[in-house]
Design an enzyme around this catalytic site. Structure first.
Site, short mmCIF file in Angstrom:
data_model
loop_
_atom_site.label_atom_id
_atom_site.label_comp_id
_atom_site.label_asym_id
_atom_site.label_seq_id
_atom_site.Cartn_x
_atom_site.Cartn_y
_atom_site.Cartn_z
N CYS A 41 -55.29 -29.99 -74.03
CA CYS A 41 -56.18 -29.09 -73.17
C CYS A 41 -55.19 -28.58 -72.23
CB CYS A 41 -57.40 -29.62 -73.14
SG CYS A 41 -57.87 -30.62 -71.90
N GLU A 58 -64.54 -35.21 -65.25
CA GLU A 58 -64.35 -36.12 -66.16
C GLU A 58 -63.59 -37.23 -65.45
OE1 GLU A 58 -66.16 -35.37 -70.36
OE2 GLU A 58 -64.27 -34.80 -70.11
N GLU A 61 -65.28 -29.42 -70.24
CA GLU A 61 -63.89 -29.29 -69.96
C GLU A 61 -63.51 -28.97 -71.25
OE1 GLU A 61 -60.67 -29.11 -70.57
OE2 GLU A 61 -61.60 -31.91 -71.47
N LYS A 79 -65.99 -40.01 -71.90
CA LYS A 79 -68.17 -39.36 -71.35
C LYS A 79 -68.23 -40.79 -71.44
CE LYS A 79 -67.01 -35.11 -73.44
NZ LYS A 79 -67.10 -34.51 -72.47
#
Length: 489
Positions: free
Chosen positions: A285, A463, A251, A162
């Site tokens: 994830c 991202e 996300e 980030k």
């Protein structure tokens, strides 16, 4: 490791004690031992962090891209120099094996910073000629202060992912790590300061979801970048839009299909399925938890899975030979074990695992056995819902059209993969799968050069990759007239 004293926030380039009077504790999921007591940020603390970020951002944005790049590269060097120290802290906080954290977590975070440090001097606008005396040029300017909210599974990597594009583009950040795994965020903030980042450009506010809400609703925040579950993501998006129409990058979760055709290299596919379900104890994830196998290859494929599950070495995450650790917390353990029990109740057959691992030497840790269910159906909850643990569901299919339809029959769209020796078929199928991150004959790697993000309820924006810089800048158009100005008055 002895318990650390109460840890502060990090605001304006220095540690600052929280003013709420509240604290929370952080434990080692391997043995339940206390790692730290953390101060919970108050609204006043968040306000202070945003104000510090606004001050620092003006100085940071005024630097040239090359100047920002040099500072980011110094941070990269410090991260790599302290890789082992940070990996140990990450392992004790997350429960992930040191073999993972030492080779992936800090490394990939540093990679992202290095990648965007290289792009910082290349951020540029365009020039549009209209006629000999008139032209338009554009500038790509930073958004301002970014509110970034991290997840608990890859704490320092997510913080770097980030921070990297946001900082490269000239923004400042107020970062809230997960309250479950908050320890390395403070270390990262210290590294940024040591590298020469101006005070206030990277701040850390610790705490639970209340602190996240303070960020998403804050009028001084221009954009929110969030990693986490879908339900929380919807709340974040509503708050961000309901306050000041903030931009968002999200996300979120997934229930990704990994498709194995009969002509695939089954050993390769089985290896990938193991990584896609049991690496980081299944707490990723993008995991390929719905493993669709062509019916004629299913029995042979399952035999290879059983063989590989038997080779898993679970134990003390600080042992370099261990490749499977506990879940991140005892609370999360309860969730995962409830899904394993539910899978059995709904008729899935246990091919491997299925045990609680909560007695004897395992009782002190947040363990769940690596579990493979087979003879699953699309309607089973273990197949439909994100478990975020070491639970694989194997499903049989008969033809290409069927598996594409079933793979897409989900609210998620984060990742997908195809294993086949026919590249024509692999590309054909991938192009029809509704997922943002796709792999052919491999699984899981997300290099800094590769945009990462989901379709449907798995996210918004991306991202990593060049295009992500667009999500952290805004375009200013400037028209110049060098000829006479014509007025109708």
């Amino acid at each position: 490791m002895t318990a650390q004293s109460a840890q502060p926030l990090y605001i304006g380039g220095r540690p600052v004690d929280a003013t709420s009077g509240e604290t929370f504790t952080v434990t080692n999921p391997y043995d339940g031992s206390l790692l730290a007591t953390i101060g919970q940020a108050s609204q006043a603390d968040v306000d202070s962090a945003v104000q510090a970020a606004q001050r620092g951002q003006r100085e940071w944005a005024a630097m040239t891209g090359m100047e920002r790049s040099r500072i980011l590269l110094r941070a990269v060097a410090l991260l790599r120099e302290r890789n082992d120290e940070l990996a140990e802290l990450e392992t004790r906080n997350t429960g992930k094996p040191i073999s993972e954290t030492a080779s992936v977590d800090i490394v990939t975070g540093a990679d992202a910073l290095e990648y965007y440090a290289g792009l910082a001097p290349a951020i540029e606008g365009s020039q549009i000629p209209l006629r000999d005396t008139r032209l338009v040029y554009t500038r790509r300017e930073p958004l301002g202060v970014i509110g970034a909210i991290g997840a608990w599974n890859y704490p320092i990597q997510i913080a770097c992912w980030k921070a990297a594009p946001a900082l490269a583009a000239g923004n400042a950040i107020v970062f809230k790590p997960s309250e479950v795994t908050p320890l390395t965020a403070l270390k990262l903030a210290e590294i940024f300061t040591e590298a020469g980042l101006p005070d206030g450009v990277f701040n850390v506010v610790q705490g639970d979801g209340r602190v996240g809400a303070m960020l998403t609703e804050h009028e001084g925040i221009a954009k929110v970048s969030f990693t986490g579950e879908v339900g929380t993501g919807k709340k974040v998006m509503a708050a961000a839009g309901g306050s000041t129409l903030k931009d968002v990058t999200m996300e979120l979760g997934g229930k990704s299909p990994l498709i194995v055709f009969a002509d695939a290299d089954l050993d390769r596919a089985a290896d990938a399925a193991m990584m896609a379900n049991f690496y980081s104890s299944g707490q990723i994830c993008t995991n390929g938890t719905r493993v669709f196998v062509e019916r004629s290859a299913k029995e042979a494929f399952e035999a290879k899975l059983v063989e590989r599950v038997a080779r898993i070495k679970a134990g003390d995450p600080m042992d370099p030979s261990v490749n499977f650790g506990p879940l991140v917390s005892f609370e999360h353990q309860e969730k995962v074990l409830s899904y394993i029990a539910l899978g059995k109740e709904q008729g899935a057959r246990v091919l491997a695992g299925g045990d609680a691992w909560n007695s004897g030497e395992w009782a002190k840790g947040a363990w769940a056995a690596p579990t493979v269910f087979t003879d699953c159906t699309d309607e089973m909850r273990v197949v439909k819902e994100e478990i975020f643990g070491p639970v694989m569901s194997v499903l049989a299919f008969d033809d290409e059209e069927e598996v594409i339809r079933r793979a897409n029959n989900t609210k998620y769209g984060l990742a997908a993969g195809v294993f086949s020796e026919s590249l024509n078929r692999a590309h054909r199928v991938i192009h029809q799968l509704e997922a943002g991150i796709c792999w052919i004959n491999t699984w899981g790697e997300s290099p800094s050069e590769m945009p990462v993000g989901g379709y449907k309820e798995s996210g918004i924006g991306r991202e990593n990759g060049v295009e992500t810089l667009n999500h952290y800048t805004q375009t200013k158009s400037v028209q110049i007239e060098m000829g006479p100005f014509e007025s109708v008055f």
